[in-house]
Motif scaffolding. Structure first.
Motif, PDB file in Angstrom:
ATOM      1  N   PRO B  32      11.667  -1.179  -7.837  1.00  0.00           N
ATOM      2  CA  PRO B  32      12.344  -2.442  -8.194  1.00  0.00           C
ATOM      3  C   PRO B  32      12.409  -3.424  -7.029  1.00  0.00           C
ATOM      4  CG  PRO B  32      13.632  -0.563  -8.927  1.00  0.00           C
ATOM      5  CD  PRO B  32      12.500  -0.011  -8.147  1.00  0.00           C
ATOM      6  N   ALA B  33      12.734  -2.888  -5.828  1.00  0.00           N
ATOM      7  CA  ALA B  33      12.813  -3.763  -4.661  1.00  0.00           C
ATOM      8  C   ALA B  33      11.438  -4.328  -4.326  1.00  0.00           C
ATOM      9  CB  ALA B  33      13.387  -2.999  -3.472  1.00  0.00           C
ATOM     10  N   MET B  34      10.407  -3.523  -4.625  1.00  0.00           N
ATOM     11  CA  MET B  34       9.052  -3.987  -4.360  1.00  0.00           C
ATOM     12  C   MET B  34       8.716  -5.183  -5.270  1.00  0.00           C
ATOM     13  SD  MET B  34       5.789  -1.461  -4.149  1.00  0.00           S
ATOM     14  CE  MET B  34       6.679  -0.076  -3.510  1.00  0.00           C
ATOM     15  N   PHE B  35       9.127  -5.060  -6.553  1.00  0.00           N
ATOM     16  CA  PHE B  35       8.929  -6.178  -7.476  1.00  0.00           C
ATOM     17  C   PHE B  35       9.658  -7.418  -6.972  1.00  0.00           C
ATOM     18  CE2 PHE B  35       7.576  -3.213 -10.894  1.00  0.00           C
ATOM     19  CZ  PHE B  35       6.415  -3.881 -11.231  1.00  0.00           C
ATOM     20  N   ALA B  36      10.927  -7.227  -6.549  1.00  0.00           N
ATOM     21  CA  ALA B  36      11.698  -8.361  -6.052  1.00  0.00           C
ATOM     22  C   ALA B  36      10.977  -9.000  -4.869  1.00  0.00           C
ATOM     23  CB  ALA B  36      13.091  -7.902  -5.644  1.00  0.00           C
ATOM     24  N   ALA B  37      10.470  -8.171  -3.975  1.00  0.00           N
ATOM     25  CA  ALA B  37       9.782  -8.695  -2.796  1.00  0.00           C
ATOM     26  C   ALA B  37       8.562  -9.504  -3.209  1.00  0.00           C
ATOM     27  CB  ALA B  37       9.374  -7.546  -1.874  1.00  0.00           C
ATOM     28  N   ILE B  38       7.838  -9.005  -4.219  1.00  0.00           N
ATOM     29  CA  ILE B  38       6.619  -9.707  -4.642  1.00  0.00           C
ATOM     30  C   ILE B  38       6.981 -11.027  -5.322  1.00  0.00           C
ATOM     31  CG2 ILE B  38       4.678  -9.575  -6.238  1.00  0.00           C
ATOM     32  CD1 ILE B  38       4.571  -6.550  -5.441  1.00  0.00           C
ATOM     33  N   ILE B  39       8.083 -11.019  -6.107  1.00  0.00           N
ATOM     34  CA  ILE B  39       8.501 -12.267  -6.761  1.00  0.00           C
ATOM     35  C   ILE B  39       8.895 -13.309  -5.717  1.00  0.00           C
ATOM     36  CG2 ILE B  39      10.318 -13.324  -8.169  1.00  0.00           C
ATOM     37  CD1 ILE B  39      10.348 -10.677  -9.754  1.00  0.00           C
ATOM     38  N   TYR B  40       9.642 -12.867  -4.685  1.00  0.00           N
ATOM     39  CA  TYR B  40      10.175 -13.849  -3.743  1.00  0.00           C
ATOM     40  C   TYR B  40       9.186 -14.238  -2.659  1.00  0.00           C
ATOM     41  CZ  TYR B  40      14.640 -13.083  -5.945  1.00  0.00           C
ATOM     42  OH  TYR B  40      15.630 -13.011  -6.858  1.00  0.00           O
ATOM     43  N   MET B 137      10.586 -12.613  18.776  1.00  0.00           N
ATOM     44  CA  MET B 137      10.499 -13.881  18.044  1.00  0.00           C
ATOM     45  C   MET B 137       9.967 -13.666  16.627  1.00  0.00           C
ATOM     46  SD  MET B 137      11.224 -16.997  18.608  1.00  0.00           S
ATOM     47  CE  MET B 137      11.196 -18.222  17.315  1.00  0.00           C
ATOM     48  N   LEU B 138       8.887 -12.907  16.512  1.00  0.00           N
ATOM     49  CA  LEU B 138       8.304 -12.670  15.192  1.00  0.00           C
ATOM     50  C   LEU B 138       9.265 -11.927  14.287  1.00  0.00           C
ATOM     51  CD1 LEU B 138       4.655 -11.561  16.056  1.00  0.00           C
ATOM     52  CD2 LEU B 138       5.469 -13.781  15.289  1.00  0.00           C
ATOM     53  N   MET B 139      10.080 -11.034  14.882  1.00  0.00           N
ATOM     54  CA  MET B 139      10.955 -10.213  14.065  1.00  0.00           C
ATOM     55  C   MET B 139      12.224 -10.944  13.654  1.00  0.00           C
ATOM     56  SD  MET B 139       9.608  -7.307  13.405  1.00  0.00           S
ATOM     57  CE  MET B 139      10.933  -6.177  12.998  1.00  0.00           C
ATOM     58  N   THR B 140      12.394 -12.199  14.098  1.00  0.00           N
ATOM     59  CA  THR B 140      13.599 -12.928  13.689  1.00  0.00           C
ATOM     60  C   THR B 140      13.240 -14.278  13.073  1.00  0.00           C
ATOM     61  OG1 THR B 140      13.765 -13.660  15.964  1.00  0.00           O
ATOM     62  CG2 THR B 140      15.227 -11.894  15.300  1.00  0.00           C
ATOM     63  N   THR B 141      12.002 -14.426  12.610  1.00  0.00           N
ATOM     64  CA  THR B 141      11.612 -15.658  11.934  1.00  0.00           C
ATOM     65  C   THR B 141      11.631 -15.400  10.439  1.00  0.00           C
ATOM     66  OG1 THR B 141      10.174 -16.161  13.779  1.00  0.00           O
ATOM     67  CG2 THR B 141       9.849 -17.435  11.780  1.00  0.00           C
ATOM     68  N   TRP B 142      12.553 -16.037   9.737  1.00  0.00           N
ATOM     69  CA  TRP B 142      12.771 -15.689   8.336  1.00  0.00           C
ATOM     70  C   TRP B 142      12.176 -16.736   7.415  1.00  0.00           C
ATOM     71  CZ3 TRP B 142      14.223 -10.964   8.723  1.00  0.00           C
ATOM     72  CH2 TRP B 142      14.986 -10.574   9.810  1.00  0.00           C
ATOM     73  N   THR B 143      11.236 -16.322   6.603  1.00  0.00           N
ATOM     74  CA  THR B 143      10.702 -17.205   5.575  1.00  0.00           C
ATOM     75  C   THR B 143      11.642 -17.148   4.389  1.00  0.00           C
ATOM     76  OG1 THR B 143       8.637 -16.224   6.230  1.00  0.00           O
ATOM     77  CG2 THR B 143       8.570 -17.797   4.436  1.00  0.00           C
ATOM     78  N   VAL B 144      11.948 -18.293   3.800  1.00  0.00           N
ATOM     79  CA  VAL B 144      12.816 -18.244   2.625  1.00  0.00           C
ATOM     80  C   VAL B 144      11.972 -17.930   1.394  1.00  0.00           C
ATOM     81  CG1 VAL B 144      14.576 -19.765   3.487  1.00  0.00           C
ATOM     82  CG2 VAL B 144      12.607 -20.727   2.323  1.00  0.00           C
ATOM     83  N   PRO B 145      12.603 -17.324   0.385  1.00  0.00           N
ATOM     84  CA  PRO B 145      11.881 -17.066  -0.856  1.00  0.00           C
ATOM     85  C   PRO B 145      11.331 -18.361  -1.438  1.00  0.00           C
ATOM     86  CG  PRO B 145      13.955 -15.909  -0.844  1.00  0.00           C
ATOM     87  CD  PRO B 145      13.943 -16.772   0.372  1.00  0.00           C
ATOM     88  N   VAL B 146      10.228 -18.240  -2.153  1.00  0.00           N
ATOM     89  CA  VAL B 146       9.576 -19.408  -2.741  1.00  0.00           C
ATOM     90  C   VAL B 146      10.552 -20.174  -3.633  1.00  0.00           C
ATOM     91  CG1 VAL B 146       7.475 -20.107  -3.922  1.00  0.00           C
ATOM     92  CG2 VAL B 146       7.604 -17.856  -2.859  1.00  0.00           C
ATOM     93  N   THR B 147      11.510 -19.447  -4.220  1.00  0.00           N
ATOM     94  CA  THR B 147      12.374 -20.014  -5.242  1.00  0.00           C
ATOM     95  C   THR B 147      13.676 -20.592  -4.706  1.00  0.00           C
ATOM     96  OG1 THR B 147      12.984 -17.718  -5.539  1.00  0.00           O
ATOM     97  CG2 THR B 147      11.546 -18.690  -7.201  1.00  0.00           C
ATOM     98  N   LEU B 148      13.850 -20.615  -3.403  1.00  0.00           N
ATOM     99  CA  LEU B 148      15.173 -20.963  -2.868  1.00  0.00           C
ATOM    100  C   LEU B 148      15.348 -22.471  -2.689  1.00  0.00           C
ATOM    101  CD1 LEU B 148      17.714 -19.477  -1.576  1.00  0.00           C
ATOM    102  CD2 LEU B 148      16.679 -20.117   0.578  1.00  0.00           C
ATOM    103  N   ASP B 149      16.578 -22.948  -2.914  1.00  0.00           N
ATOM    104  CA  ASP B 149      16.833 -24.350  -2.592  1.00  0.00           C
ATOM    105  C   ASP B 149      17.099 -24.449  -1.104  1.00  0.00           C
ATOM    106  OD1 ASP B 149      20.020 -25.552  -2.386  1.00  0.00           O
ATOM    107  OD2 ASP B 149      19.703 -23.414  -2.721  1.00  0.00           O
ATOM    108  N   CYS B 200      14.758  -9.722   5.448  1.00  0.00           N
ATOM    109  CA  CYS B 200      13.600  -8.859   5.512  1.00  0.00           C
ATOM    110  C   CYS B 200      13.005  -8.696   4.125  1.00  0.00           C
ATOM    111  CB  CYS B 200      13.986  -7.505   6.091  1.00  0.00           C
ATOM    112  SG  CYS B 200      14.431  -7.621   7.814  1.00  0.00           S
ATOM    113  N   LEU B 201      11.732  -8.311   4.115  1.00  0.00           N
ATOM    114  CA  LEU B 201      10.952  -8.281   2.888  1.00  0.00           C
ATOM    115  C   LEU B 201      11.669  -7.595   1.728  1.00  0.00           C
ATOM    116  CD1 LEU B 201       8.133  -9.121   2.023  1.00  0.00           C
ATOM    117  CD2 LEU B 201       7.377  -6.835   2.559  1.00  0.00           C
ATOM    118  N   GLY B 202      12.139  -6.385   1.946  1.00  0.00           N
ATOM    119  CA  GLY B 202      12.635  -5.615   0.811  1.00  0.00           C
ATOM    120  C   GLY B 202      14.133  -5.530   0.710  1.00  0.00           C
ATOM    121  N   GLU B 203      14.878  -6.165   1.615  1.00  0.00           N
ATOM    122  CA  GLU B 203      16.314  -5.963   1.596  1.00  0.00           C
ATOM    123  C   GLU B 203      17.060  -7.113   0.960  1.00  0.00           C
ATOM    124  OE1 GLU B 203      16.582  -4.652   5.922  1.00  0.00           O
ATOM    125  OE2 GLU B 203      17.237  -6.719   6.049  1.00  0.00           O
ATOM    126  N   THR B 204      16.361  -8.160   0.485  1.00  0.00           N
ATOM    127  CA  THR B 204      17.099  -9.331   0.014  1.00  0.00           C
ATOM    128  C   THR B 204      17.793  -9.078  -1.315  1.00  0.00           C
ATOM    129  OG1 THR B 204      15.080 -10.152  -0.965  1.00  0.00           O
ATOM    130  CG2 THR B 204      15.634 -10.957   1.207  1.00  0.00           C
TER     131      THR B 204
END
Lengths: 196, 335
Positions: B32-40, B137-149, B200-204
């Motif tokens: 399930p978390a994998m699906f969420a990660a792929i959606i976001y 630096m790389l480990m603290t750069t957070w991309t927001v989900p595609v769907t986020l305002d 992080c990828l799978g913890e959101t």
């Protein structure tokens, strides 16, 4: 630095600035004597006691003798001499009053003389310009931190006795690797309290 | 007649669990978390999970080859390590960093100690700790989900070809330093439940993780003591801070739904190799993990402490086992 309280320095010396896991001092006896939890506890206690006492004595000697006499450049020799003399004194004292403890600690007492964490603590005390209370807090904290690290490592090494570690990694190499992971784990404490 | 009865020393395994079935269950629970990660996170999720799992499996195969040991890929543990590592890195992590982290996790975190069962730290967390130490630096750069305002205040630097934003925990850190109002963070509870937050990828996505956790608990693959102890102690600490000063400390339930808390409590701390054996030991271990997480989140320099807390408690596990010895059936021997 004078405004940092001794308690803060004590906690910092145990967790954030652990003398073994961040400065990597005292590695030799750490690697050599971490095979058994019992000996690790004994050595850890002895190191904590000697560290606290020698930091105090060295503080007094440095500020009451070396600085007024302008002999600061002799600090290395003086500190080492003080540590060696103090360990010798403790050894004689323990042998006289508690032969049981003396035999339990055995070779570890003389080993403490060459533990670089102890000289390191005295030198850090000078470099960071601690006052007396801070120096005591730092000495005690550094000792407790060192004891904590060696006891953790002894537990892990006893667990590893049962595992099929590849030949080239047995003994010291795997101990170094575990120390590396432990040091990375202790990075989590960074920034909680800070001393220089 | 007697020849049909097997006589063997204990422990007698009565449950139908094998290493393979346990690891298989964990993989199912992570779906399930994998699906969420792929959606976001779309393609990034595919790439990271694929690269991490692939490198982990390849590293294990290579180590066994070098040691001339029988192949141990059947137990699926390398796959689990790969997925968990992928879940605990930021979505924007470059693939080569994922390769380095995965190889370190399996080779240094597991195979050097003699393979699965002998590792003293959770391999995925060892890999992540190495990545954090090497590529901060790389480990603290957070991309927001595609769907986020994107109306939330920005703290992290922008760039790297994607919109980046601070995570709720980074905001919570800013709230402690009085730079952001806690209400900004508290408004994100709903978002953190379904996973519309940076992280992080799978913890959101809390809900996806909880579905997986429920499956593991119902199948009795994991022992429920540890997650309860982790979440319970973390909640108590967070609640105390929130009650003392609601303006500086975010509400305790947010601490449970954000960051790596859920994945850590249910999937990482319950690693059967690196957790204590006795029930009392498990409670001690879990409480220690929860308390350390909150200690790091509230007073430490880092916004998140799940990885460090689990690694530190892994190191304490042998001592816990020593002081919480199980009493053999029939009482204490030679008492």
């Amino acid at each position: 630095m004078t405004e940092t309280s001794a308690i803060v320095i004590l906690i910092a010396a145990i967790l954030t600035n652990n003398i073994l896991l961040t400065n990597f001092l005292g590695m030799c006896s750490f690697v050599a004597c971490s095979g058994q939890i019992r000996t690790a506890v004994g050595l850890g206690t002895a190191v904590t006691f000697v560290l606290t006492m020698t930091t105090m004595i060295n503080y007094a000697i440095y500020h009451l003798l070396l600085v007024p006499a302008g002999l600061v450049h002799l600090q290395f020799i003086v500190f080492i001499a003080v540590i060696a003399a103090f360990v010798q004194f403790v050894e004689m004292f323990v042998e006289r009053f508690s032969p049981k403890l003396y035999f339990a600690l055995g070779i570890f007492l003389p080993l403490i003389t060459v533990n670089c964490a102890i000289l390191g603590a005295s030198l850090f005390m000078v470099i960071r310009g601690y006052n007396f209370a801070q120096a005591v807090g730092f000495g005690f904290g550094a000792g407790v931190g060192w004891a904590l690290a060696i006891i953790l490592m002894a537990g892990l090494r006893q667990k590893m006795n049962y595992s099929d570690i590849p030949e080239p990694f047995r003994g010291v190499p795997v101990t170094m690797i575990v120390t590396c992971v432990l040091a990375m784990a202790f990075m989590g404490f960074a920034g909680m309290v800070s001393i220089q | 007649m007697l020849s049909k009865i097997t006589v063997s020393p204990g422990p007698h395994i009565s449950e139908p669990h094998s290493t393979r079935s346990i690891m298989g269950d964990v993989i199912i629970a992570l779906v399930p978390a994998m699906f969420a990660a792929i959606i976001y996170f779309r393609i990034r999720a595919f790439v990271l999970i694929g690269v991490c799992v692939g490198t982990c499996v390849a590293s294990e195969w290579l180590c066994n080859l070098i040691r001339k040991k029988p192949n141990s890929l059947d137990d699926l543990s390398a796959v689990v390590t790969g997925i968990i590592l992928a879940f605990s890195v930021p979505p924007a992590l470059p693939w080569w960093a994922a390769v380095i982290g995965s190889a370190f996790a399996v080779i240094i975190g597991k195979m050097v100690f003699g393979g699965l069962g002998a590792n003293i730290f959770n391999p995925a967390m060892v890999g992540r700790a190495f990545l954090t130490a090497s590529f901060g630096m790389l480990m603290t750069t957070w991309t927001v989900p595609v769907t986020l305002d994107t109306t939330m205040p920005e703290i992290a630097a922008t760039g790297r070809g994607a919109i980046t934003q601070a995570t709720p925990l980074a905001w919570s850190k800013q709230a402690i330093k009085k730079k952001v109002d806690t209400k900004v963070v508290a408004a994100q509870l709903d978002a953190s439940l379904i996973g519309q937050i940076g992280g992080c990828l799978g913890e959101t996505s809390s809900i996806a993780l909880l579905i997986g956790a429920l499956y593991l608990v119902l199948k009795r693959t994991i022992n429920v003591n540890i997650p309860l102890a982790v979440l319970g102690s973390a909640f108590v600490v967070a609640a105390m801070c929130h009650l003392i000063n609601p303006n500086a400390y975010i509400p305790p339930w947010l601490h449970l739904t954000t960051g790596g808390m859920l994945i850590g409590a249910f999937f990482i701390a319950t690693d059967p190799v690196t957790m204590p054996l006795s029930t009392r030991g498990m409670w001690l271990f879990g409480t220690g993990v929860g308390a350390l997480i909150m200690l790091i989140r509230i007073v430490g320099e880092y916004p998140e402490g799940v990885m460090y807390a689990i690694l530190i408690m892994n190191a304490v596990t042998p001592l816990i086992d020593r002081f919480c010895k199980l009493t053999p059936a029939g009482g204490v021997p030679n008492a």
